[in-house]
Design a protein around this motif. Sequence first.
Motif, PDB file in Angstrom:
ATOM      1  N   THR A 229     -59.195   2.818  -6.212  1.00  0.00           N
ATOM      2  CA  THR A 229     -59.552   2.745  -4.798  1.00  0.00           C
ATOM      3  C   THR A 229     -60.893   2.043  -4.687  1.00  0.00           C
ATOM      4  O   THR A 229     -61.941   2.624  -4.988  1.00  0.00           O
ATOM      5  CB  THR A 229     -59.612   4.149  -4.170  1.00  0.00           C
ATOM      6  OG1 THR A 229     -58.389   4.845  -4.463  1.00  0.00           O
ATOM      7  CG2 THR A 229     -59.792   4.054  -2.666  1.00  0.00           C
TER       8      THR A 229
ATOM      9  N   VAL B  46     -61.231   2.070   4.745  1.00  0.00           N
ATOM     10  CA  VAL B  46     -59.851   2.423   4.427  1.00  0.00           C
ATOM     11  C   VAL B  46     -58.915   1.412   5.084  1.00  0.00           C
ATOM     12  O   VAL B  46     -59.105   1.011   6.234  1.00  0.00           O
ATOM     13  CB  VAL B  46     -59.534   3.846   4.922  1.00  0.00           C
ATOM     14  CG1 VAL B  46     -58.064   4.181   4.720  1.00  0.00           C
ATOM     15  CG2 VAL B  46     -60.425   4.854   4.200  1.00  0.00           C
ATOM     16  N   GLY B  47     -57.889   0.977   4.331  1.00  0.00           N
ATOM     17  CA  GLY B  47     -56.937   0.018   4.859  1.00  0.00           C
ATOM     18  C   GLY B  47     -56.061   0.606   5.944  1.00  0.00           C
ATOM     19  O   GLY B  47     -56.042   1.823   6.178  1.00  0.00           O
TER      20      GLY B  47
ATOM     21  N   THR C 112     -55.668   5.728   2.544  1.00  0.00           N
ATOM     22  CA  THR C 112     -56.321   5.648   1.248  1.00  0.00           C
ATOM     23  C   THR C 112     -55.356   5.817   0.080  1.00  0.00           C
ATOM     24  O   THR C 112     -55.587   5.266  -1.003  1.00  0.00           O
ATOM     25  CB  THR C 112     -57.457   6.688   1.175  1.00  0.00           C
ATOM     26  OG1 THR C 112     -58.218   6.488  -0.018  1.00  0.00           O
ATOM     27  CG2 THR C 112     -56.904   8.114   1.183  1.00  0.00           C
TER      28      THR C 112
ATOM     29  N   ASP D 124     -54.012   2.499  -0.478  1.00  0.00           N
ATOM     30  CA  ASP D 124     -55.085   1.676  -1.039  1.00  0.00           C
ATOM     31  C   ASP D 124     -55.198   1.881  -2.547  1.00  0.00           C
ATOM     32  O   ASP D 124     -55.365   0.921  -3.315  1.00  0.00           O
ATOM     33  CB  ASP D 124     -56.428   2.021  -0.386  1.00  0.00           C
ATOM     34  CG  ASP D 124     -56.506   1.601   1.072  1.00  0.00           C
ATOM     35  OD1 ASP D 124     -55.665   0.794   1.512  1.00  0.00           O
ATOM     36  OD2 ASP D 124     -57.412   2.092   1.774  1.00  0.00           O
TER      37      ASP D 124
ATOM     38  N   GLU E  82     -52.264   0.263  -4.347  1.00  0.00           N
ATOM     39  CA  GLU E  82     -52.398  -1.186  -4.292  1.00  0.00           C
ATOM     40  C   GLU E  82     -53.422  -1.674  -5.310  1.00  0.00           C
ATOM     41  O   GLU E  82     -53.193  -2.660  -6.025  1.00  0.00           O
ATOM     42  CB  GLU E  82     -52.801  -1.600  -2.873  1.00  0.00           C
ATOM     43  CG  GLU E  82     -52.661  -3.066  -2.563  1.00  0.00           C
ATOM     44  CD  GLU E  82     -52.873  -3.341  -1.083  1.00  0.00           C
ATOM     45  OE1 GLU E  82     -51.948  -3.851  -0.432  1.00  0.00           O
ATOM     46  OE2 GLU E  82     -53.964  -3.037  -0.568  1.00  0.00           O
TER      47      GLU E  82
ATOM     48  N   LYS F 113     -58.808 -10.091   7.483  1.00  0.00           N
ATOM     49  CA  LYS F 113     -57.707  -9.196   7.129  1.00  0.00           C
ATOM     50  C   LYS F 113     -56.606  -9.219   8.182  1.00  0.00           C
ATOM     51  O   LYS F 113     -56.826  -9.543   9.351  1.00  0.00           O
ATOM     52  CB  LYS F 113     -58.220  -7.774   6.963  1.00  0.00           C
ATOM     53  CG  LYS F 113     -58.689  -7.108   8.253  1.00  0.00           C
ATOM     54  CD  LYS F 113     -59.193  -5.693   7.998  1.00  0.00           C
ATOM     55  CE  LYS F 113     -59.646  -5.035   9.295  1.00  0.00           C
ATOM     56  NZ  LYS F 113     -60.126  -3.657   9.071  1.00  0.00           N
TER      57      LYS F 113
ATOM     58  N   SER G 249     -53.892  -5.142   5.375  1.00  0.00           N
ATOM     59  CA  SER G 249     -54.910  -5.376   4.343  1.00  0.00           C
ATOM     60  C   SER G 249     -55.743  -4.131   4.082  1.00  0.00           C
ATOM     61  O   SER G 249     -56.230  -3.483   5.017  1.00  0.00           O
ATOM     62  CB  SER G 249     -55.839  -6.511   4.767  1.00  0.00           C
ATOM     63  OG  SER G 249     -55.118  -7.695   5.025  1.00  0.00           O
ATOM     64  N   GLY G 250     -55.935  -3.818   2.811  1.00  0.00           N
ATOM     65  CA  GLY G 250     -56.825  -2.753   2.383  1.00  0.00           C
ATOM     66  C   GLY G 250     -57.807  -3.300   1.363  1.00  0.00           C
ATOM     67  O   GLY G 250     -57.774  -4.484   1.011  1.00  0.00           O
TER      68      GLY G 250
ATOM     69  N   SER H 154     -56.176  -5.151  -1.463  1.00  0.00           N
ATOM     70  CA  SER H 154     -55.282  -6.263  -1.138  1.00  0.00           C
ATOM     71  C   SER H 154     -55.712  -7.593  -1.752  1.00  0.00           C
ATOM     72  O   SER H 154     -54.861  -8.359  -2.219  1.00  0.00           O
ATOM     73  CB  SER H 154     -55.169  -6.416   0.380  1.00  0.00           C
ATOM     74  OG  SER H 154     -54.555  -5.296   0.971  1.00  0.00           O
TER      75      SER H 154
END
Length: 642
Positions: free
Chosen positions: A37, A42-43, A47, A50, A53, A323, A327-328, A331
Motif C-alpha cells: 500500500t 486512498v484510491g 485501501t 490499493d 494493486e 488520475k 486510480s489508486g 496504479s
Amino acid sequence: MRAATRTGWSRADWAGTADAMLRSVRPFASPRHARITLPGPVGGYGTEVDGLEGFARTFLLAGFRIAGERGADPDNVAQFYAEGIAAGTDPTSPERWVRLDEHPQAKVEAASLALALDLTRPWLWDRLDPAVQDRVVAYLAPAVGDPTYPRINWVWFRLVVQAFLRSVGGPWSADDVAEDLATHDGFLREDGWMADGHERAFDHYVGWALHVYPLLWSRMPGAAGFAEARRERDTALLDRYLLDAVHLVGADGSPLVQGRSLTYRFAAAAPFWAGVLAEVPSTPPGVLRRAATGVVRHFVDRGALDERGLLSLGWHGRWPAIKQAYSGPGSPYWAVKGMLGLTLPADHPVWTADELPLPVERGDYVRAVRAPGWLVGGTAADGVVRVVNHGTDHAVTGDTKGDSPLYARYGYSTATSPLLDHDSWANPHDQAVVLVDAEGRTSHRSGMDVGVTEVVDVDGVTVGLGFSSGPVRWLEPDEAQQHHGSGWTGRHHDAGTVAVHSLVRGPWEVRLVRVDAVTEDHPPTALRLCGWAVAGADVVPTEGPCVQADDGTRSKLTVLLGQTTGSGVSRHEDAGPLGPVAAVPWAQLSVVPGEWSAALLELARDTAARSAEPEVRLDLDGPTTWVTTRWPDGARTRVALS
C-alpha cells in the motif's frame, strides 16, 4: 551486452532501474507482504484494493526480472512475493486479497498475478507449498464463467487467468476462451489498429493491452490449442501496428500525451518489446529497442521516480489530477509493462545490436493513420511528433456526450498536453474549433462524422489531408461524472453544424472551417479557433496570438481567412502535467454560415526563420473546392478538399 549508442542504456541500466523500483516499494508492504500500500490518498476503490494493486503490479515487474535472469535472484525477490501470495490467498489472513467476486478491480490484478506466475513457473510456482497452490487456484477460479467482464481490453484478463488455471489443472472454460477471442477480434480496425471496445477509443491501450496481451497469452502453456492458429495473424497485425507506433515517439522519448491512464507512463514502451519478442519483420530490433528505451528514459530522467524511488500519480513528476476514478497509489506501477524487455536474457541479440534512429530522427514526415483518423507529423529539427485528429473521440457517430480532452481535441503531440482542468472538460479551450454562446460556453463535437485522412504529393511537397464534420452542441454537465476518461455526460442543446478540414505539413496545420448551420433558438455569437496549449514553469505571450514556454516550445495561430473580431492568449493554472502554467493562442471570428474561415496553427521548438507570409486561397471548380496555400517556408501547394 553494451550501452546503446543513442540512449546510453545497456541492459544493466534497465535491470538496475527495475531492481531499485522493487526495493523502493518493500517498506510499504504489509508484514507478510501480501499487500503493498503505497503512500498517497486512498484510491477510488478503497485501501484493500490499493494494497492488492500495489502487490500485483510490482509482482509483474518481479516476474520479468526473475524470468530474464533464469531464476538468478540476489535480492530474494521470489521469496518476498511467494510469502505475499501465501498470505494473500489465505481467507483467514488479515492480509487476504479482495476476491474476484468481491470487486471488479481484482479481476484486473489477477491477470498480472497469473502472468507473473506463468513467467516464473520453475522458480516460484513450482516451489510453492501445494496448499498455497490450491489456494491460488481457488482465488483465480471465479474468473471462469463470469459474464461481467467488460467487453473491452478486460477480455484479456479473463483469457490470461484461464490460461494459467488450465496449465496447473484448475478450472477453465473453452466457451469463455472462444467468446473472449471473438470479442477481441471484433476490435480489429485497419492496419493492425484496434479500438478498445465498440467506440472510437484509440489510445495507448491499443499497444500496451490489445497487442501485448495476445503475445504473452500465446506463449502460456494454457493457451495451447487456441494460440497456434492465431499466432501468424497476430504477429502480422502487431508488425503493421508498429510501423505506425514508432512514428508516434518523439526524439526525446516522449510518447503521445493522449488517452486515458496516462499515469501508466512508460507502459507505452511495451508494444515495442512485444515486437522484439515476436520477431516482427518490418521494424528492425534496433529501432524497437531505441523506442522502448527512449520512452522509459524520458520519464526516469524527468523525475517520474520520486526521492523515495516511487512512481506517484502523475506524468513526469507528481500531478494527482491526472488520475481517473479507478486510480489508486499503486496504479502507476502498470508502467512496468514497458519493462517487458527484461524477460530477454543478457545474451539476446537485441542487447548487443546497435540502436537505430527513430523515424523523427531520420527526417520530416507526415503519415495518415486510418483507423484513429490521425495525420501524424514529425519534424527532425525539434524532434516533436504531432497528431491532427479527425477520427477519435471515445464515442460513436451521433453521440451527444461532451468532448473528452483526452480524445476529442483536434491535436495531440509529444511536446504538449491537452488542458485537463475542470473548466476544460466542460468547455473546450485548446486545439478546438468551437461556437461560443452569449454566456461564454464553447461547443462540443463528439459523435461527429469522420471523413478521410490521406497523404498527397504536390509537385514534390508532401501534405496530409484530413476532414470531419457534424453537429456541435452546448453541454450542461451532470453534477456526478464517471471520470474514466470519456467525455462528460449532461443535458445538451444543439448549437449548429461545423465542417473542419486540415492540411498538415511540417510543424504547421492549415485549418479550414465552415459553419454550415446554426440553431435559431440559441444562436452562437462567435466562432473561436484555438491553438496548441504549451506549458512550463512560465509561458510568455509574444507578438500576435503566439506563446512560448520556458523550454522553447512555441504555439502560434494566424488567421488566414474570415472576419476576425478578436484574438489573444488564454492562460490556465495547474491545467496539465507539463508545468504549472499553460497558455493557448486563440482567435475569434464572425459566424457566417456557408463561408470559409481558416487559420495556420504552428507548434515548434526550433528557431528556424520563416521566409514567407502564409496565405490560403479557395477556388471552386464545379463541385470541387481547391485550396492553394503558401506555407511559411515559401512552398506552395494546391489540393482538392475531400
